[in-house]
Design a protein around this motif. Sequence first.
Motif, PDB file in Angstrom:
ATOM      1  N   GLY A  97       0.806  -1.209   0.000  1.00 24.98           N
ATOM      2  CA  GLY A  97       0.000   0.000   0.000  1.00 24.98           C
ATOM      3  C   GLY A  97       0.842   1.264   0.000  1.00 24.98           C
ATOM      4  N   GLU A  98       0.345   2.307   0.656  1.00 19.88           N
ATOM      5  CA  GLU A  98       0.944   3.636   0.601  1.00 19.88           C
ATOM      6  C   GLU A  98       1.972   3.850   1.710  1.00 19.88           C
ATOM      7  OE1 GLU A  98      -2.227   6.442   0.818  1.00 19.88           O
ATOM      8  OE2 GLU A  98      -3.365   5.528  -0.821  1.00 19.88           O
ATOM      9  N   GLU A  99       2.960   4.690   1.430  1.00 21.53           N
ATOM     10  CA  GLU A  99       3.912   5.109   2.460  1.00 21.53           C
ATOM     11  C   GLU A  99       3.206   6.024   3.460  1.00 21.53           C
ATOM     12  OE1 GLU A  99       7.249   6.842   0.492  1.00 21.53           O
ATOM     13  OE2 GLU A  99       8.003   4.912  -0.245  1.00 21.53           O
ATOM     14  N   LEU A 100       3.758   6.087   4.689  1.00 21.84           N
ATOM     15  CA  LEU A 100       3.032   6.799   5.752  1.00 21.84           C
ATOM     16  C   LEU A 100       3.990   7.232   6.849  1.00 21.84           C
ATOM     17  CD1 LEU A 100       0.109   7.476   6.860  1.00 21.84           C
ATOM     18  CD2 LEU A 100       0.241   5.301   8.083  1.00 21.84           C
ATOM     19  N   ASN A 101       3.678   8.367   7.496  1.00 19.41           N
ATOM     20  CA  ASN A 101       4.351   8.820   8.715  1.00 19.41           C
ATOM     21  C   ASN A 101       3.293   8.957   9.799  1.00 19.41           C
ATOM     22  OD1 ASN A 101       7.159   9.233   7.855  1.00 19.41           O
ATOM     23  ND2 ASN A 101       6.292  10.795   6.512  1.00 19.41           N
ATOM     24  N   ILE A 102       3.536   8.342  10.964  1.00 18.71           N
ATOM     25  CA  ILE A 102       2.545   8.341  12.034  1.00 18.71           C
ATOM     26  C   ILE A 102       3.271   8.197  13.368  1.00 18.71           C
ATOM     27  CG2 ILE A 102       2.185   5.835  11.929  1.00 18.71           C
ATOM     28  CD1 ILE A 102      -0.812   6.372  12.464  1.00 18.71           C
ATOM     29  N   ALA A 103       2.689   8.721  14.446  1.00 23.71           N
ATOM     30  CA  ALA A 103       3.320   8.666  15.766  1.00 23.71           C
ATOM     31  C   ALA A 103       2.367   8.064  16.784  1.00 23.71           C
ATOM     32  CB  ALA A 103       3.751  10.063  16.225  1.00 23.71           C
ATOM     33  N   PHE A 104       2.948   7.346  17.773  1.00 25.23           N
ATOM     34  CA  PHE A 104       2.166   6.702  18.821  1.00 25.23           C
ATOM     35  C   PHE A 104       2.806   6.924  20.179  1.00 25.23           C
ATOM     36  CE2 PHE A 104       1.409   4.140  15.022  1.00 25.23           C
ATOM     37  CZ  PHE A 104       0.023   4.098  14.999  1.00 25.23           C
ATOM     38  N   ASN A 105       2.004   6.748  21.230  1.00 20.40           N
ATOM     39  CA  ASN A 105       2.543   6.660  22.574  1.00 20.40           C
ATOM     40  C   ASN A 105       3.478   5.452  22.609  1.00 20.40           C
ATOM     41  OD1 ASN A 105       2.495   5.379  25.387  1.00 20.40           O
ATOM     42  ND2 ASN A 105       1.592   7.351  25.815  1.00 20.40           N
ATOM     43  N   ALA A 106       4.711   5.653  23.013  1.00 21.86           N
ATOM     44  CA  ALA A 106       5.719   4.593  22.950  1.00 21.86           C
ATOM     45  C   ALA A 106       5.364   3.404  23.841  1.00 21.86           C
ATOM     46  CB  ALA A 106       7.089   5.152  23.341  1.00 21.86           C
ATOM     47  N   LEU A 107       4.824   3.666  25.032  1.00 22.36           N
ATOM     48  CA  LEU A 107       4.465   2.590  25.946  1.00 22.36           C
ATOM     49  C   LEU A 107       3.328   1.753  25.391  1.00 22.36           C
ATOM     50  CD1 LEU A 107       4.621   1.130  28.681  1.00 22.36           C
ATOM     51  CD2 LEU A 107       3.085   2.878  29.603  1.00 22.36           C
ATOM     52  N   TYR A 108       2.303   2.405  24.845  1.00 21.47           N
ATOM     53  CA  TYR A 108       1.154   1.668  24.325  1.00 21.47           C
ATOM     54  C   TYR A 108       1.539   0.793  23.135  1.00 21.47           C
ATOM     55  CZ  TYR A 108      -1.594   4.886  27.199  1.00 21.47           C
ATOM     56  OH  TYR A 108      -2.123   5.596  28.246  1.00 21.47           O
ATOM     57  N   LEU A 109       2.407   1.321  22.262  1.00 23.34           N
ATOM     58  CA  LEU A 109       2.845   0.532  21.120  1.00 23.34           C
ATOM     59  C   LEU A 109       3.676  -0.660  21.574  1.00 23.34           C
ATOM     60  CD1 LEU A 109       2.986   0.188  18.069  1.00 23.34           C
ATOM     61  CD2 LEU A 109       4.987   1.698  18.054  1.00 23.34           C
ATOM     62  N   LYS A 110       4.547  -0.449  22.544  1.00 23.15           N
ATOM     63  CA  LYS A 110       5.377  -1.551  23.055  1.00 23.15           C
ATOM     64  C   LYS A 110       4.508  -2.641  23.694  1.00 23.15           C
ATOM     65  CE  LYS A 110       7.483  -1.117  26.959  1.00 23.15           C
ATOM     66  NZ  LYS A 110       8.400  -0.690  28.049  1.00 23.15           N
ATOM     67  N   GLU A 111       3.509  -2.249  24.469  1.00 25.74           N
ATOM     68  CA  GLU A 111       2.649  -3.235  25.117  1.00 25.74           C
ATOM     69  C   GLU A 111       1.824  -4.021  24.106  1.00 25.74           C
ATOM     70  OE1 GLU A 111       2.031  -1.155  29.512  1.00 25.74           O
ATOM     71  OE2 GLU A 111       0.418  -1.071  28.042  1.00 25.74           O
ATOM     72  N   ALA A 112       1.402  -3.366  23.029  1.00 28.40           N
ATOM     73  CA  ALA A 112       0.635  -4.067  21.999  1.00 28.40           C
ATOM     74  C   ALA A 112       1.510  -5.090  21.276  1.00 28.40           C
ATOM     75  CB  ALA A 112       0.059  -3.069  21.004  1.00 28.40           C
ATOM     76  N   ILE A 113       2.741  -4.723  20.977  1.00 27.99           N
ATOM     77  CA  ILE A 113       3.665  -5.647  20.313  1.00 27.99           C
ATOM     78  C   ILE A 113       3.973  -6.832  21.224  1.00 27.99           C
ATOM     79  CG2 ILE A 113       5.980  -5.893  19.345  1.00 27.99           C
ATOM     80  CD1 ILE A 113       4.114  -4.268  17.602  1.00 27.99           C
ATOM     81  N   ALA A 114       4.069  -6.578  22.535  1.00 23.34           N
ATOM     82  CA  ALA A 114       4.400  -7.642  23.485  1.00 23.34           C
ATOM     83  C   ALA A 114       3.317  -8.716  23.549  1.00 23.34           C
ATOM     84  CB  ALA A 114       4.636  -7.049  24.874  1.00 23.34           C
ATOM     85  N   MET A 115       2.091  -8.399  23.147  1.00 23.66           N
ATOM     86  CA  MET A 115       1.004  -9.366  23.190  1.00 23.66           C
ATOM     87  C   MET A 115       1.111 -10.443  22.105  1.00 23.66           C
ATOM     88  SD  MET A 115      -1.029  -8.628  25.674  1.00 23.66           S
ATOM     89  CE  MET A 115      -1.396  -7.275  26.802  1.00 23.66           C
ATOM     90  N   LEU A 116       1.934 -10.211  21.098  1.00 27.36           N
ATOM     91  CA  LEU A 116       1.993 -11.116  19.960  1.00 27.36           C
ATOM     92  C   LEU A 116       2.818 -12.359  20.273  1.00 27.36           C
ATOM     93  CD1 LEU A 116       2.631  -8.473  17.151  1.00 27.36           C
ATOM     94  CD2 LEU A 116       0.432  -9.421  17.880  1.00 27.36           C
ATOM     95  N   ASP A 117       2.446 -13.470  19.682  1.00 24.61           N
ATOM     96  CA  ASP A 117       3.186 -14.723  19.828  1.00 24.61           C
ATOM     97  C   ASP A 117       4.102 -14.986  18.643  1.00 24.61           C
ATOM     98  OD1 ASP A 117       2.142 -15.366  22.291  1.00 24.61           O
ATOM     99  OD2 ASP A 117       0.497 -16.557  21.492  1.00 24.61           O
ATOM    100  N   LYS A 118       3.636 -14.671  17.452  1.00 32.57           N
ATOM    101  CA  LYS A 118       4.391 -14.982  16.245  1.00 32.57           C
ATOM    102  C   LYS A 118       5.484 -13.939  16.010  1.00 32.57           C
ATOM    103  CE  LYS A 118       0.341 -17.140  14.107  1.00 32.57           C
ATOM    104  NZ  LYS A 118      -0.608 -17.112  12.960  1.00 32.57           N
ATOM    105  N   GLU A 119       6.551 -14.381  15.326  1.00 30.06           N
ATOM    106  CA  GLU A 119       7.667 -13.485  15.060  1.00 30.06           C
ATOM    107  C   GLU A 119       7.314 -12.435  14.001  1.00 30.06           C
ATOM    108  OE1 GLU A 119      10.893 -12.797  16.225  1.00 30.06           O
ATOM    109  OE2 GLU A 119       9.897 -13.806  17.886  1.00 30.06           O
ATOM    110  N   GLU A 120       6.441 -12.793  13.084  1.00 28.37           N
ATOM    111  CA  GLU A 120       6.042 -11.819  12.076  1.00 28.37           C
ATOM    112  C   GLU A 120       4.942 -10.917  12.632  1.00 28.37           C
ATOM    113  OE1 GLU A 120       4.982 -11.725   7.377  1.00 28.37           O
ATOM    114  OE2 GLU A 120       3.753 -13.026   8.620  1.00 28.37           O
ATOM    115  N   CYS A 121       5.197  -9.628  12.599  1.00 27.54           N
ATOM    116  CA  CYS A 121       4.250  -8.649  13.115  1.00 27.54           C
ATOM    117  C   CYS A 121       3.645  -7.887  11.948  1.00 27.54           C
ATOM    118  CB  CYS A 121       4.973  -7.691  14.059  1.00 27.54           C
ATOM    119  SG  CYS A 121       4.020  -6.257  14.569  1.00 27.54           S
ATOM    120  N   LYS A 122       2.320  -7.799  11.914  1.00 26.21           N
ATOM    121  CA  LYS A 122       1.624  -7.041  10.885  1.00 26.21           C
ATOM    122  C   LYS A 122       0.892  -5.868  11.528  1.00 26.21           C
ATOM    123  CE  LYS A 122       0.920 -10.576   7.350  1.00 26.21           C
ATOM    124  NZ  LYS A 122      -0.065 -11.242   6.468  1.00 26.21           N
ATOM    125  N   ILE A 123       1.143  -4.667  11.018  1.00 25.27           N
ATOM    126  CA  ILE A 123       0.478  -3.459  11.499  1.00 25.27           C
ATOM    127  C   ILE A 123      -0.245  -2.821  10.317  1.00 25.27           C
ATOM    128  CG2 ILE A 123       0.725  -1.325  12.800  1.00 25.27           C
ATOM    129  CD1 ILE A 123       3.422  -2.253  13.755  1.00 25.27           C
TER     130      ILE A 123
END
Length: 222
Positions: free
Chosen positions: A166-192
């Motif tokens: 798809g399209e290129e993008l620039n976006i910002a998030f709360n660093a803690l919230y993004l880290k906690e969401a990533i920590a919930m994943l089991d698989k090595e491949e992460c899709k956002i």
Amino acid sequence: ILSGIHFENSATCALDSYRMSVRKSNTLNINSEFTIPAEMIKIFKKIKSTANVEIALSKNYVKLKCGNISIIGKILEGEFVNYKALIPSEFRTTISLNKTELFNVLKSYKDVRAVKLGIEKNTLITTANIEKVEKNRWFDKNKSNSKNNYRIIATIEDKFKCHLKGEELNIAFNALYLKEAIAMLDKEECKIKFNSCVTPAIISEEVEEGERIEIINPTRRY
């Protein structure tokens, strides 16, 4: 009621003003819809048992029974938000990358409030500003507090390989919230998945028991 955990058929949902978590389970079978206080689940998680959980409902109360332990709580009154409407079915931007690499970088960002994601064709660029606020030695009581402090700002940038659809993008998030969401994943491949720089990002994965969905609102303070 929005501070509780919502049960609806084979799914549960919890949210606040910045993020939302949805869990869909193949083994959760409830022919009803109700919301319980989050404190009930905090207590329930302390039970060390592998027994099946039984859920019993009355008009105003719910009972969670696991083995010989039962937890009873009051069902919250009110109408829970239509969370299904908040989950888009189509996306303009999707990236795939290594979960561990991204998590380790987010974990290393100390004293960081926001992290910016710059999404290009084969690269994800994370940018974080580290701020240090100290009291000025030449403190003058007649001056405003804003003039008595100064900031030392350092910028950290990391780059990862990613696959962009798809399209290129620039976006910002709360660093803690993004880290906690990533920590919930089991698989090595992460899709956002994204639609724009001002709409929530979706992080989801299918697991053996169902599906995990994390939704995070972006921040404009960066």
